[in-house]
Design an enzyme around this catalytic site. Structure first.
Site, PDB file in Angstrom:
ATOM      1  N   CYS A 222       0.654  -1.376   0.032  1.00 13.22           N
ATOM      2  CA  CYS A 222       0.090  -0.081  -0.077  1.00 13.22           C
ATOM      3  C   CYS A 222       0.582   1.441   0.272  1.00 13.22           C
ATOM      4  O   CYS A 222       0.702   2.090  -0.498  1.00 13.22           O
ATOM      5  CB  CYS A 222      -0.815   0.241   1.401  1.00 13.22           C
ATOM      6  SG  CYS A 222      -0.312   0.124   2.638  1.00 13.22           S
TER       7      CYS A 222
ATOM      8  N   HIS B 100      -1.843   1.400   7.055  1.00 18.59           N
ATOM      9  CA  HIS B 100      -1.983   1.332   5.486  1.00 18.59           C
ATOM     10  C   HIS B 100      -2.112   2.672   5.368  1.00 18.59           C
ATOM     11  O   HIS B 100      -2.837   3.822   5.395  1.00 18.59           O
ATOM     12  CB  HIS B 100      -3.055   1.181   5.927  1.00 18.59           C
ATOM     13  CG  HIS B 100      -4.388   0.443   4.248  1.00 18.59           C
ATOM     14  ND1 HIS B 100      -4.023  -0.019   3.227  1.00 18.59           N
ATOM     15  CD2 HIS B 100      -5.554   1.002   4.055  1.00 18.59           C
ATOM     16  CE1 HIS B 100      -4.216  -0.028   2.087  1.00 18.59           C
ATOM     17  NE2 HIS B 100      -5.218   0.439   2.573  1.00 18.59           N
TER      18      HIS B 100
ATOM     19  N   ASN C 250      -8.317   4.547  -2.396  1.00 16.17           N
ATOM     20  CA  ASN C 250      -7.138   3.426  -1.325  1.00 16.17           C
ATOM     21  C   ASN C 250      -6.662   2.460  -2.463  1.00 16.17           C
ATOM     22  O   ASN C 250      -6.710   2.791  -3.267  1.00 16.17           O
ATOM     23  CB  ASN C 250      -8.984   2.087  -0.348  1.00 16.17           C
ATOM     24  CG  ASN C 250      -8.142   1.570   0.504  1.00 16.17           C
ATOM     25  OD1 ASN C 250      -7.505   1.478   1.054  1.00 16.17           O
ATOM     26  ND2 ASN C 250      -9.067   0.731   1.149  1.00 16.17           N
TER      27      ASN C 250
END
Length: 324
Positions: free
Chosen positions: A134, A270, A290
């Site tokens: 990520c 994250h 995201n």
């Protein structure tokens, strides 16, 4: 009495059939296969638990008691603990931001709302897959947007190069990293396009041996003061920003403004991008890009409650690149 029992039994059968149909659709949609019947039974039981959680929460949403709803997605056959462990792959030590240059922001300069997607400078949502990358996707996305803002270039950049090549900068490939480490690597080495160095979703030997293949260069990067006020000024005046959040509560997010009192900023793991902010029905929110694919959330995005003590820590580790 017998009729009541029979009706209750019928409802159980109908619900079970419905679960089975949803399960079949889930497996087809996400190309799921399991190594044994025992494993499939376990996953089906977890899937049923997820369905119950979704149904219970969505009653609150329908009754106006919650501002977001839940939905079936690619994570619906794993437990919350497994999801947490997947996010907690981040073995990279949190970088020391103390000496990093702070963004010089003018309070009040940012508009009341902004969505950089509408300006055509946010490239499509990616899917990190089973790789804990990520941070690399967030790094690449921030540079892509700054490049689009500065020059109009909309070339997808290579997060895979960051996964494979930036270990000596404090990152750990598919086991985690941070955008500031990624920015430092790009400042020294440049970054190739995704077409020249495509994403594989697994860590491999570094293939970036020729800096002349780089399509973008950085002169540096800055951090944003850890406050939502500063983050608003940065997003509103500079562009999409890399950030780190507590992602575990977002597992089954389907849409709406995510407002979960358990989403605190104590455990940041994250990497995401903040691409805008706004207000809906008096409720302030961040627009978060995201890295879980466009089939998660609101086409790959989540609107996150803003200016609260449970904004998932989005303001605590924000940074952005400076292009050459």
């Amino acid at each position: 009495m017998k009729l009541i029992i029979a009706l209750a039994a019928l409802i159980v059968v109908i619900n079970a059939a419905s679960d089975q149909e949803l399960w079949a659709d889930f497996k087809k949609t996400h190309a799921r296969t399991y190594k044994s019947l025992r494993e499939e039974k376990l996953r089906f039981n977890i899937f049923q638990d997820t369905l119950r959680q979704i149904a219970e929460h969505n009653v609150k949403y329908e009754n106006g008691e919650s501002t977001y709803y839940l939905a079936i997605n690619k994570f619906s056959d794993i437990t919350d603990e497994e999801f947490r462990d997947m996010l907690m792959k981040n073995e990279a030590s949190r970088p020391n931001l103390e000496g990093l240059e702070v963004a010089d922001l003018t309070v009040g300069a940012a508009p009341e709302s902004i969505d950089w997607r509408s300006k055509g400078v946010v490239l499509p949502v990616r899917n990190q897959g089973e790789c804990g990358s990520c941070w690399a996707l967030s790094t690449a996305a921030a540079i892509e947007s700054q490049s689009a803002i500065k020059s109009g270039s909309k070339v997808p950049l290579s997060p895979q190069q960051l996964v494979d090549c930036s270990t000596s900068y404090g990152n750990h490939g598919c086991n985690g990293g941070f955008a500031v480490n990624g920015f430092e690597y790009v400042k020294d080495n440049g970054l190739e396009s995704d077409a020249d160095y495509p994403y594989s979703g697994k860590e491999d030997k570094c293939k970036a041996n020729d800096k002349s293949r780089s399509v973008v260069e950085l002169t540096g990067y800055k951090k944003v003061t850890a406050s939502e006020t500063s983050l608003k000024e940065a997003v509103g005046t500079i562009g999409p920003i890399s950030a780190v959040v507590f992602g575990k509560p977002m597992k089954s997010y389907g849409g709406g403004i995510f407002d979960d009192s358990s989403c605190l900023g104590d455990n940041l793991h994250h990497g995401v991008n903040v691409v805008g902010y706004g207000i809906e029905n008096g409720q302030k929110y961040w627009i978060i890009k995201n890295t879980w694919g466009a089939d998660w959330g609101e086409s790959g995005y989540i609107r996150l409650i803003r200016d609260t003590d449970h904004s998932c820590g989005v303001e605590k580790m924000a940074s952005y690149p400076i292009l050459a």
